[in-house]
Design an enzyme around this catalytic site. Structure first.
Site, PDB file in Angstrom:
ATOM      1  N   HIS A   3      42.675  34.749  48.039  1.00 46.36           N
ATOM      2  CA  HIS A   3      43.983  34.107  47.887  1.00 46.36           C
ATOM      3  C   HIS A   3      44.616  33.732  49.226  1.00 46.36           C
ATOM      4  O   HIS A   3      45.549  32.940  49.268  1.00 46.36           O
ATOM      5  CB  HIS A   3      44.934  34.999  47.056  1.00 46.36           C
ATOM      6  CG  HIS A   3      45.446  36.208  47.770  1.00 46.36           C
ATOM      7  ND1 HIS A   3      45.030  37.484  47.488  1.00 46.36           N
ATOM      8  CD2 HIS A   3      46.368  36.350  48.745  1.00 46.36           C
ATOM      9  CE1 HIS A   3      45.671  38.360  48.228  1.00 46.36           C
ATOM     10  NE2 HIS A   3      46.489  37.691  49.018  1.00 46.36           N
ATOM     11  N   ASP A  24      38.588  38.361  44.430  1.00 50.53           N
ATOM     12  CA  ASP A  24      39.589  38.058  45.449  1.00 50.53           C
ATOM     13  C   ASP A  24      39.085  38.358  46.859  1.00 50.53           C
ATOM     14  O   ASP A  24      39.805  38.914  47.682  1.00 50.53           O
ATOM     15  CB  ASP A  24      40.890  38.813  45.188  1.00 50.53           C
ATOM     16  CG  ASP A  24      42.062  38.222  45.970  1.00 50.53           C
ATOM     17  OD1 ASP A  24      41.930  37.084  46.469  1.00 50.53           O
ATOM     18  OD2 ASP A  24      43.104  38.904  46.101  1.00 50.53           O
ATOM     19  N   SER A  57      47.734  40.712  53.671  1.00 51.19           N
ATOM     20  CA  SER A  57      46.581  40.493  52.804  1.00 51.19           C
ATOM     21  C   SER A  57      45.341  40.142  53.607  1.00 51.19           C
ATOM     22  O   SER A  57      45.380  39.297  54.502  1.00 51.19           O
ATOM     23  CB  SER A  57      46.879  39.362  51.815  1.00 51.19           C
ATOM     24  OG  SER A  57      47.806  39.764  50.850  1.00 51.19           O
TER      25      SER A  57
END
Length: 495
Positions: A195, A224, A313
């Site tokens: 992402h 992911d 992230s």
């Protein structure tokens, strides 16, 4: 003398004489003691003799000496008086609840459990965080994402929007979001979250104080995860990889990344829990209204209270030895910012996917080879199903592990390796936590009869996926329509 109880004698009377202070403590509640009365009660007057009274002549009496016995009797009497006095004082304290700040005499009631032994935490090194940061920071990269369209900001709770000009020319690259990554090789292979780089038209990474253009090597949206490559990089510092299977709840950890674009930031905490799993539905493109991809399956996530914020992230979760144990991925938050609950993909799983991507392979995952729908009490009652919870098998893919084990359409899977299966999502997460080739035991309810079936899990490689998509046609949709009264689009899950 100041009255320590906050009370002064009436009429400005003088402080009590020695031996009179105890009256202040023993006077009835709400009544001031009379110092004059106390003094009179302790005075002595000689008796008055009658008139004509003549004292008798003195009588000579020979007294025997009992000095030692007298002394012992006096001493015992004094000791007994002290014991009685102290006992009475203790009873008064217990009745009034007044501890008076006295020290513990060991006679009180123990509240709570007795100590079962001290916790030996060892000698904590005050420079632990400094040492770990010094070792791991050079292996963590900041990733800037550029797109050819106006910025939409970062994904909620994930990336970090830069607030780019919404009127920018579509042919002009603008920074749309940013994230973090972890260096795996000296020549610039970096693992991050899918992402973070999804939809990117250009990437730049900053690592070791140097900035590089970067390209996407491969992605695995269902996990992911993604791998990017810093162009023309050499001599980078790969991170040391740990073992996420050996994690202990309460273990010290550190998160490293670029929260809100603040590169090379660290935060410390502990492992709050392990084996946290969830499925996130695919997103929807705000312009076309179309699905942006398949659901993302997060199996066996590491939960930590070390700060993870937008921009973290894809960054590193490391242990006290500075070894990589997870890839920071998700947070749970009402605001979209740190709330003490963050999640990381275990490194053992992440590195396996990254290795497949770097080797030029399509990442594969364990697969049972069935299409599923959730059974609950409502549809079980409506359609007369023999179980009110579990995963209903709508279709079995030919040649799959489920087909070879004898699983049939209409079966309801209620247990996976002894663990309860309450829904199709439960079974999907359980399968994803395994590897292709693993053997598992399923408990299946078939027409009201329960049986155990051993299945060897297959792989969802591209050829099998393509075959499955071609075969999941009208017959499957009509089955789900008939059973659950709706289209298969919202009911079907593959496992």
């Amino acid at each position: 003398m100041t009255d320590m109880h906050g009370v002064t004698p009436e009429g400005g009377a003088q402080p009590p004489k020695p031996g009179e202070e105890h009256a202040q403590h023993t006077a009835p509640a709400g009544q001031q003691p009379s110092y004059q009365q106390t003094y009179q009660q302790s005075s002595y007057q000689a008796p008055v003799q009658p008139q004509g009274y003549r004292a008798p002549a003195p009588v000579s009496v020979e007294r025997k000496s009992h000095g030692l016995r007298t002394f012992l009797l006096a001493f015992c009497g004094a000791a007994l008086a002290c014991v009685i006095g102290l006992g009475g004082f203790a009873i008064w304290q217990a009745a009034t609840g007044n501890s008076g700040g006295s020290s513990d005499d060991g006679q009180h009631t123990q509240l709570g459990a007795q100590s079962s032994g001290s916790v030996d935490a060892g000698d904590e090194d005050p420079t632990l965080a400094e040492a770990v940061a010094k070792k791991a920071l050079p292996s963590v990269a900041a990733i800037d994402v550029y797109t050819n369209q106006s910025s939409m900001g970062g994904l909620y709770g994930y990336g970090y929007g830069s607030g780019a000009n919404s009127g920018a020319d579509s042919n002009t690259l603008t920074q749309s979001s940013l994230g973090s990554g972890v260096v795996l090789t000296e020549d610039g292979y970096i693992i991050t979250n899918n992402h973070v780089v999804e939809g990117a038209d250009a990437l730049k990474v900053t690592v070791g104080g140097e900035q590089y253009d970067a390209e996407i090597v491969g992605t695995d949206p269902s996990s992911d995860l993604a791998v990017i490559k810093a162009k023309d990089a050499s001599g980078l510092a790969p991170i040391e990889v740990g073992d996420s299977d050996e994690l202990i709840i309460g273990e010290w950890v550190m998160t490293i990344g670029s929260p809100f674009g603040l590169e090379q930031s660290v935060a410390t905490g502990i492992v709050s829990a392990t084996s946290r799993s969830q499925i996130m539905d695919s997103g929807t493109d705000p312009f076309s209204g179309q699905s942006t991809g398949e659901p993302t399956i997060y199996a066996n996530l590491i939960q930590t209270d070390a700060a993870i914020n937008p921009g973290n992230s894809g960054g590193a979760l490391v242990d006290a030895d500075g070894k990589l144990i997870g890839i920071n991925t998700l947070i749970t938050s009402y605001s979209g910012n740190y709330s003490g609950v963050g999640f990381a993909i275990p490194v053992n799983y992440a590195v396996n996917i990254a290795q497949q991507i770097i080797d030029g392979k399509t990442p594969t995952h364990a697969q049972l080879g069935v299409s599923l729908s959730t059974v609950n009490a409502q549809n079980a009652q409506r359609y007369g199903l023999p179980a009110d919870s579990g995963a209903y098998v709508a279709r079995v893919n030919p040649g799959s592990g489920a087909a070879e084990a004898g699983i049939e359409a209409g079966d309801i899977i209620t247990k996976f390796d002894g663990g309860a299966v309450e829904s199709a999502s439960d079974l999907m997460l359980a399968v994803r936590s395994k590897n292709p080739g693993d053997k598992v035991t399923l408990e299946v309810n078939r027409n009201g009869e329960t049986k155990e079936v051993e299945v060897t899990l297959g792989s969802d490689d591209s050829s099998e996926s393509a075959s499955t998509q071609q075969q999941s046609g009208t017959s499957q949709e009509s089955l789900l329509d008939r059973l659950f009264g709706g289209g298969s689009g919202s009911q079907q899950n593959a496992a």
